[in-house]
Design a protein around this motif. Structure first.
Motif, short mmCIF file in Angstrom:
data_model
loop_
_atom_site.label_atom_id
_atom_site.label_comp_id
_atom_site.label_asym_id
_atom_site.label_seq_id
_atom_site.Cartn_x
_atom_site.Cartn_y
_atom_site.Cartn_z
N GLY A 133 0.82 -1.20 0.00
CA GLY A 133 0.00 0.00 0.00
C GLY A 133 0.85 1.25 0.00
N LEU A 134 0.22 2.38 0.26
CA LEU A 134 0.89 3.67 0.32
C LEU A 134 0.59 4.33 1.67
CD1 LEU A 134 -0.02 5.08 -3.20
CD2 LEU A 134 2.13 4.01 -2.50
N PHE A 135 1.49 5.20 2.11
CA PHE A 135 1.24 5.96 3.34
C PHE A 135 1.67 7.40 3.15
CE2 PHE A 135 5.73 5.57 4.00
CZ PHE A 135 6.08 6.58 4.87
N ALA A 136 1.10 8.28 3.93
CA ALA A 136 1.49 9.69 4.01
C ALA A 136 1.36 10.10 5.47
CB ALA A 136 0.60 10.55 3.12
N GLU A 137 2.29 10.92 5.92
CA GLU A 137 2.32 11.28 7.34
C GLU A 137 2.94 12.65 7.51
OE1 GLU A 137 3.52 8.08 10.21
OE2 GLU A 137 5.24 9.39 10.45
N THR A 138 2.44 13.42 8.44
CA THR A 138 3.08 14.68 8.82
C THR A 138 3.59 14.53 10.24
OG1 THR A 138 1.02 15.65 9.64
CG2 THR A 138 1.59 16.07 7.34
N GLN A 139 4.72 15.13 10.52
CA GLN A 139 5.30 15.11 11.86
C GLN A 139 5.62 16.54 12.29
OE1 GLN A 139 8.69 12.46 11.81
NE2 GLN A 139 7.38 10.68 11.89
N PHE A 140 5.49 16.76 13.59
CA PHE A 140 5.74 18.11 14.11
C PHE A 140 6.29 18.01 15.53
CE2 PHE A 140 1.40 16.69 14.55
CZ PHE A 140 1.14 16.84 15.90
N PRO A 141 7.24 18.89 15.88
CA PRO A 141 7.77 18.89 17.24
C PRO A 141 6.79 19.54 18.21
CG PRO A 141 8.87 20.56 15.93
CD PRO A 141 7.94 19.82 15.01
N ILE A 142 6.68 18.99 19.38
CA ILE A 142 5.88 19.58 20.46
C ILE A 142 6.82 20.26 21.46
CG2 ILE A 142 4.32 19.09 22.38
CD1 ILE A 142 3.17 16.79 20.66
N ALA A 143 7.88 19.54 21.85
CA ALA A 143 8.88 20.08 22.76
C ALA A 143 10.27 19.74 22.21
CB ALA A 143 8.71 19.51 24.16
N LYS A 144 11.03 20.77 21.84
CA LYS A 144 12.38 20.55 21.33
C LYS A 144 13.35 20.44 22.51
CE LYS A 144 11.40 23.24 17.21
NZ LYS A 144 11.78 24.40 16.39
N TYR A 145 14.31 19.53 22.41
CA TYR A 145 15.30 19.38 23.48
C TYR A 145 16.20 20.61 23.55
CZ TYR A 145 13.83 14.52 23.39
OH TYR A 145 13.10 13.38 23.42
N ASN A 146 16.45 21.22 22.40
CA ASN A 146 17.26 22.43 22.34
C ASN A 146 16.40 23.53 21.72
OD1 ASN A 146 19.12 24.44 22.05
ND2 ASN A 146 20.55 23.25 20.78
N ALA A 147 15.77 24.32 22.55
CA ALA A 147 14.87 25.37 22.06
C ALA A 147 15.63 26.44 21.29
CB ALA A 147 14.12 25.99 23.23
N ASP A 148 16.93 26.57 21.53
CA ASP A 148 17.74 27.58 20.85
C ASP A 148 18.55 26.96 19.71
OD1 ASP A 148 16.88 29.53 22.67
OD2 ASP A 148 18.39 28.89 24.12
N ALA A 149 17.99 25.94 19.05
CA ALA A 149 18.71 25.26 17.97
C ALA A 149 19.10 26.26 16.89
CB ALA A 149 17.83 24.17 17.37
N ILE A 150 20.34 26.12 16.44
CA ILE A 150 20.84 26.98 15.36
C ILE A 150 21.42 26.09 14.26
CG2 ILE A 150 21.31 28.96 16.85
CD1 ILE A 150 24.28 28.09 16.82
N ASN A 151 21.57 26.67 13.10
CA ASN A 151 22.19 26.01 11.95
C ASN A 151 21.62 24.62 11.71
OD1 ASN A 151 23.75 28.33 11.74
ND2 ASN A 151 25.35 27.51 13.04
N TYR A 152 22.48 23.62 11.62
CA TYR A 152 22.04 22.27 11.26
C TYR A 152 21.33 21.54 12.40
CZ TYR A 152 24.46 22.73 6.86
OH TYR A 152 24.85 23.14 5.62
N GLU A 153 21.32 22.11 13.61
CA GLU A 153 20.56 21.52 14.71
C GLU A 153 19.06 21.57 14.42
OE1 GLU A 153 21.84 23.87 17.98
OE2 GLU A 153 23.65 22.70 18.31
N LYS A 154 18.66 22.41 13.46
CA LYS A 154 17.25 22.50 13.09
C LYS A 154 16.79 21.31 12.26
CE LYS A 154 17.30 27.54 13.07
NZ LYS A 154 17.15 28.73 12.25
N LEU A 155 17.71 20.59 11.64
CA LEU A 155 17.35 19.42 10.84
C LEU A 155 16.68 18.38 11.73
CD1 LEU A 155 20.57 19.03 8.68
CD2 LEU A 155 18.40 20.08 8.01
#
Length: 171
Positions: A133-155
């Motif tokens: 079959g096929l699937f589709a999904e969206t994901q979203f952060p609720i609580a980031k471990y590093n709220a001040d993520a910069i640069n590639y930490e955002k990936l």
């Protein structure tokens, strides 16, 4: 042209609902495997997940993702392996049978606990034949471990969309 396309979609959906030979979610001891593409603001990659049914309407699982292509952020050239890779434990509420969808269709909201954040996801899958079959999904952060993520930490720490194929590995 729109009428022809709409008619084709309706006929295809009817065929799929009548001829599917597997359930999108069977319940206890159900095993589903997904593999597909992950799309997010700063990169694209591959994602794979495995879900195991514990009861009639819920499952647990794991997900791994790796970003293959990343955009340059703040002039930096390369993202490291740790920036590109993510691993998550998942919990899903499989609602297809609860809300009266055909047996080959499932929708599932859920929570995930990963290396980058605690988040949620909403997805759906449809099976066309036994095991595929096929699937589709969206994901979203609720609580980031590093709220001040910069640069590639955002990936792997932002809204993403996953699409791909689903396999029934159950009995």
């Amino acid at each position: 042209m729109k009428k022809i396309f709409s008619s084709f979609l309706i006929l295809s959906a009817s065929y799929i609902n009548v001829n599917a030979q597997t359930d999108a979610y069977k319940g206890k001891d159900d095993l589903r495997y997904h593999i597909g593409a992950s799309l997010q603001k700063f990169g694209t990659g591959i994602v794979t997940s495995l879900d195991y049914g514990l009861g009639d309407s819920f499952s647990v699982g794991a997900q791994a993702g790796y970003l293959l292509g990343t955009k340059k952020i703040a002039g930096l050239d390369k993202a490291g392996f740790g920036d590109r890779f993510d691993l998550k434990a998942r919990f899903n509420a499989n609602l297809g049978s609860v809300i009266g969808l055909p047996s080959n269709v499932d929708v599932y909201p859920g929570l995930n606990l990963g290396l980058k954040n605690f988040g949620g996801h909403v997805g759906g899958r449809i099976f066309f034949s036994k095991g595929f079959g096929l699937f589709a999904e969206t994901q979203f952060p609720i609580a980031k471990y590093n709220a001040d993520a910069i640069n590639y930490e955002k990936l792997n720490n932002q809204f993403s969309v996953n699409v791909g194929v689903a396999f029934d590995l159950g009995k």
